[in-house]
Design a protein around this motif. Structure first.
Motif, PDB file in Angstrom:
ATOM      1  N   ASP A 114       0.787  -1.230   0.000  1.00  0.00           N
ATOM      2  CA  ASP A 114       0.000   0.000   0.000  1.00  0.00           C
ATOM      3  C   ASP A 114       0.821   1.283   0.000  1.00  0.00           C
ATOM      4  O   ASP A 114       0.263   2.374   0.060  1.00  0.00           O
ATOM      5  CB  ASP A 114      -0.996   0.018   1.168  1.00  0.00           C
ATOM      6  CG  ASP A 114      -0.292   0.086   2.516  1.00  0.00           C
ATOM      7  OD1 ASP A 114      -0.994   0.285   3.516  1.00  0.00           O
ATOM      8  OD2 ASP A 114       0.942  -0.076   2.563  1.00  0.00           O
ATOM      9  N   TYR A 115       2.149   1.162  -0.096  1.00  0.00           N
ATOM     10  CA  TYR A 115       2.907   2.408  -0.156  1.00  0.00           C
ATOM     11  C   TYR A 115       4.217   2.330  -0.929  1.00  0.00           C
ATOM     12  O   TYR A 115       4.709   3.326  -1.413  1.00  0.00           O
ATOM     13  CB  TYR A 115       3.222   2.921   1.256  1.00  0.00           C
ATOM     14  CG  TYR A 115       4.093   1.998   2.077  1.00  0.00           C
ATOM     15  CD1 TYR A 115       3.531   1.050   2.905  1.00  0.00           C
ATOM     16  CD2 TYR A 115       5.484   2.079   2.009  1.00  0.00           C
ATOM     17  CE1 TYR A 115       4.332   0.190   3.649  1.00  0.00           C
ATOM     18  CE2 TYR A 115       6.291   1.224   2.744  1.00  0.00           C
ATOM     19  CZ  TYR A 115       5.705   0.288   3.562  1.00  0.00           C
ATOM     20  OH  TYR A 115       6.490  -0.564   4.298  1.00  0.00           O
ATOM     21  N   LYS A 116       4.815   1.143  -1.070  1.00  0.00           N
ATOM     22  CA  LYS A 116       6.181   1.080  -1.582  1.00  0.00           C
ATOM     23  C   LYS A 116       6.233   0.975  -3.098  1.00  0.00           C
ATOM     24  O   LYS A 116       5.733   0.018  -3.683  1.00  0.00           O
ATOM     25  CB  LYS A 116       6.904  -0.104  -0.961  1.00  0.00           C
ATOM     26  CG  LYS A 116       8.388  -0.137  -1.275  1.00  0.00           C
ATOM     27  CD  LYS A 116       9.104  -1.094  -0.358  1.00  0.00           C
ATOM     28  CE  LYS A 116      10.611  -0.995  -0.531  1.00  0.00           C
ATOM     29  NZ  LYS A 116      11.334  -1.804   0.444  1.00  0.00           N
ATOM     30  N   LEU A 117       6.868   1.964  -3.736  1.00  0.00           N
ATOM     31  CA  LEU A 117       7.099   1.946  -5.180  1.00  0.00           C
ATOM     32  C   LEU A 117       8.433   1.286  -5.478  1.00  0.00           C
ATOM     33  O   LEU A 117       9.440   1.641  -4.881  1.00  0.00           O
ATOM     34  CB  LEU A 117       7.113   3.362  -5.738  1.00  0.00           C
ATOM     35  CG  LEU A 117       5.781   4.069  -6.005  1.00  0.00           C
ATOM     36  CD1 LEU A 117       6.038   5.499  -6.448  1.00  0.00           C
ATOM     37  CD2 LEU A 117       4.978   3.319  -7.040  1.00  0.00           C
ATOM     38  N   SER A 118       8.405   0.351  -6.431  1.00  0.00           N
ATOM     39  CA  SER A 118       9.640  -0.248  -6.934  1.00  0.00           C
ATOM     40  C   SER A 118       9.834   0.260  -8.352  1.00  0.00           C
ATOM     41  O   SER A 118       8.955   0.083  -9.197  1.00  0.00           O
ATOM     42  CB  SER A 118       9.549  -1.770  -6.921  1.00  0.00           C
ATOM     43  OG  SER A 118       9.417  -2.258  -5.620  1.00  0.00           O
ATOM     44  N   PHE A 119      10.993   0.868  -8.600  1.00  0.00           N
ATOM     45  CA  PHE A 119      11.245   1.522  -9.873  1.00  0.00           C
ATOM     46  C   PHE A 119      12.067   0.656 -10.816  1.00  0.00           C
ATOM     47  O   PHE A 119      12.971  -0.073 -10.393  1.00  0.00           O
ATOM     48  CB  PHE A 119      12.007   2.825  -9.651  1.00  0.00           C
ATOM     49  CG  PHE A 119      11.170   3.949  -9.123  1.00  0.00           C
ATOM     50  CD1 PHE A 119      10.924   4.069  -7.771  1.00  0.00           C
ATOM     51  CD2 PHE A 119      10.625   4.875  -9.991  1.00  0.00           C
ATOM     52  CE1 PHE A 119      10.148   5.103  -7.285  1.00  0.00           C
ATOM     53  CE2 PHE A 119       9.848   5.918  -9.519  1.00  0.00           C
ATOM     54  CZ  PHE A 119       9.608   6.036  -8.154  1.00  0.00           C
ATOM     55  N   GLY A 120      11.782   0.811 -12.112  1.00  0.00           N
ATOM     56  CA  GLY A 120      12.678   0.289 -13.125  1.00  0.00           C
ATOM     57  C   GLY A 120      13.833   1.266 -13.324  1.00  0.00           C
ATOM     58  O   GLY A 120      13.833   2.374 -12.788  1.00  0.00           O
ATOM     59  N   ALA A 121      14.802   0.849 -14.121  1.00  0.00           N
ATOM     60  CA  ALA A 121      15.980   1.688 -14.372  1.00  0.00           C
ATOM     61  C   ALA A 121      15.698   2.790 -15.384  1.00  0.00           C
ATOM     62  O   ALA A 121      16.486   3.728 -15.515  1.00  0.00           O
ATOM     63  CB  ALA A 121      17.147   0.826 -14.836  1.00  0.00           C
ATOM     64  N   GLY A 122      14.598   2.675 -16.104  1.00  0.00           N
ATOM     65  CA  GLY A 122      14.218   3.726 -17.031  1.00  0.00           C
ATOM     66  C   GLY A 122      14.605   3.458 -18.477  1.00  0.00           C
ATOM     67  O   GLY A 122      15.493   2.647 -18.766  1.00  0.00           O
ATOM     68  N   THR A 123      13.895   4.125 -19.381  1.00  0.00           N
ATOM     69  CA  THR A 123      14.220   4.135 -20.808  1.00  0.00           C
ATOM     70  C   THR A 123      14.493   5.575 -21.201  1.00  0.00           C
ATOM     71  O   THR A 123      13.627   6.441 -20.992  1.00  0.00           O
ATOM     72  CB  THR A 123      13.071   3.568 -21.661  1.00  0.00           C
ATOM     73  OG1 THR A 123      12.877   2.194 -21.361  1.00  0.00           O
ATOM     74  CG2 THR A 123      13.384   3.725 -23.152  1.00  0.00           C
ATOM     75  N   THR A 124      15.697   5.824 -21.714  1.00  0.00           N
ATOM     76  CA  THR A 124      16.053   7.173 -22.151  1.00  0.00           C
ATOM     77  C   THR A 124      15.675   7.343 -23.604  1.00  0.00           C
ATOM     78  O   THR A 124      16.164   6.609 -24.471  1.00  0.00           O
ATOM     79  CB  THR A 124      17.554   7.433 -21.939  1.00  0.00           C
ATOM     80  OG1 THR A 124      17.843   7.328 -20.532  1.00  0.00           O
ATOM     81  CG2 THR A 124      17.917   8.835 -22.405  1.00  0.00           C
ATOM     82  N   VAL A 125      14.804   8.307 -23.853  1.00  0.00           N
ATOM     83  CA  VAL A 125      14.255   8.530 -25.193  1.00  0.00           C
ATOM     84  C   VAL A 125      14.850   9.799 -25.802  1.00  0.00           C
ATOM     85  O   VAL A 125      14.906  10.844 -25.144  1.00  0.00           O
ATOM     86  CB  VAL A 125      12.719   8.653 -25.133  1.00  0.00           C
ATOM     87  CG1 VAL A 125      12.162   9.103 -26.474  1.00  0.00           C
ATOM     88  CG2 VAL A 125      12.099   7.329 -24.700  1.00  0.00           C
ATOM     89  N   THR A 126      15.279   9.681 -27.043  1.00  0.00           N
ATOM     90  CA  THR A 126      15.719  10.842 -27.816  1.00  0.00           C
ATOM     91  C   THR A 126      14.861  10.916 -29.064  1.00  0.00           C
ATOM     92  O   THR A 126      14.792   9.948 -29.829  1.00  0.00           O
ATOM     93  CB  THR A 126      17.191  10.738 -28.217  1.00  0.00           C
ATOM     94  OG1 THR A 126      17.994  10.596 -27.046  1.00  0.00           O
ATOM     95  CG2 THR A 126      17.633  11.982 -28.992  1.00  0.00           C
ATOM     96  N   VAL A 127      14.202  12.051 -29.249  1.00  0.00           N
ATOM     97  CA  VAL A 127      13.399  12.274 -30.454  1.00  0.00           C
ATOM     98  C   VAL A 127      14.140  13.277 -31.322  1.00  0.00           C
ATOM     99  O   VAL A 127      14.350  14.428 -30.936  1.00  0.00           O
ATOM    100  CB  VAL A 127      11.993  12.793 -30.102  1.00  0.00           C
ATOM    101  CG1 VAL A 127      11.181  13.010 -31.379  1.00  0.00           C
ATOM    102  CG2 VAL A 127      11.281  11.826 -29.172  1.00  0.00           C
ATOM    103  N   ARG A 128      14.542  12.838 -32.506  1.00  0.00           N
ATOM    104  CA  ARG A 128      15.351  13.650 -33.407  1.00  0.00           C
ATOM    105  C   ARG A 128      14.456  14.515 -34.290  1.00  0.00           C
ATOM    106  O   ARG A 128      13.523  14.040 -34.914  1.00  0.00           O
ATOM    107  CB  ARG A 128      16.242  12.763 -34.280  1.00  0.00           C
ATOM    108  CG  ARG A 128      17.049  11.741 -33.496  1.00  0.00           C
ATOM    109  CD  ARG A 128      18.009  10.982 -34.405  1.00  0.00           C
ATOM    110  NE  ARG A 128      17.325  10.280 -35.492  1.00  0.00           N
ATOM    111  CZ  ARG A 128      16.843   9.053 -35.413  1.00  0.00           C
ATOM    112  NH1 ARG A 128      16.947   8.370 -34.272  1.00  0.00           N
ATOM    113  NH2 ARG A 128      16.248   8.479 -36.450  1.00  0.00           N
TER     114      ARG A 128
END
Lengths: 113, 111
Positions: free
Chosen positions: B96-110
């Protein structure tokens, strides 16, 4: 609403010094979270308060770390003594309830030399 | 312990292309899932929150789906713009409270 406010935004200190990070949650939010972000470990929950009471501090890495929430509008995270491996970005987040959407502050970038 | 994985770690696309970001988690007993955006040197901005009972959530050009049984969520960003360049983080709330995060996806839009 100003959102979650953190201060300072940047802190550079020398090893062994005491560091105090501050957080003002969004007004009306009764849940407050402290997170740490590093390249190696990503985002980790350090401690969670509900109605100013610490509920889960299992993420606090060592006894050198302590956190307080003396009232609903203010919290501190203290590191004493600081070490170079404490260098990270520290985020504070708040929500209207523990299960609800969390809103993050801009973070404090801590560098310990 | 909940493990959250985001693939790919980085993504570069030309402007106008649709973005598909993937998130997987190991424990399907979740409360909700939240997608965040993080700009360099900045905090996290909440984009979408999907409750465990929901299949998808939409906000403007953003659409997030949730398949709890397979432990997956996908964030779609339609007609990408250079301003969409950022790191996108998936976070799963397993109690009910703990968020577990992924490492993320870094997006570049050209442009």
């Amino acid at each position: 609403d100003a959102g979650v406010i953190q201060s300072p935004r940047h802190e550079v200190t020398e090893m062994g010094q005491e560091v105090t990070l501050r957080c003002k949650p969004i007004s009306g939010h009764n849940s407050l979270f402290w997170y740490r972000q590093t390249m190696m470990r990503g985002l980790e929950l350090l401690i969670y308060f509900n109605n100013n009471v610490p509920i889960d501090d299992s993420g606090m890495p060592e006894d050198r770390f302590s956190a307080k929430m003396p009232n609903a509008s203010f919290s501190t995270l203290k590191i004493q003594p600081s070490e170079p491996r404490d260098s990270a970005v520290y985020f504070c987040a708040s929500s209207t309830g523990p299960a609800n959407e969390q809103f993050f502050g801009p973070g404090t970038r801590l560098t310990v030399l | 312990k909940q493990e959250v994985t985001q693939i790919p770690a980085a993504l570069s696309v030309p402007e106008g292309e649709n973005l598909v970001l993937n998130c997987s988690f190991t424990d399907s007993a979740i409360y909700n899932l939240q997608w965040f955006r993080q700009d360099p040197g900045k905090g996290l901005t909440s984009l979408l929150l999907i409750q465990s009972s929901q299949r998808e959530q939409t906000s403007g050009r953003l659409n997030a789906s949730l398949d709890k049984s397979s432990g997956r969520s996908t964030l779609y960003i339609a007609a990408s713009q250079p301003g969409d360049s950022a790191t996108y983080l998936c976070a799963v709330k397993a109690n009910d409270y703990k968020l577990s995060f992924g490492a993320g996806t870094t997006v570049t839009v050209r442009a």
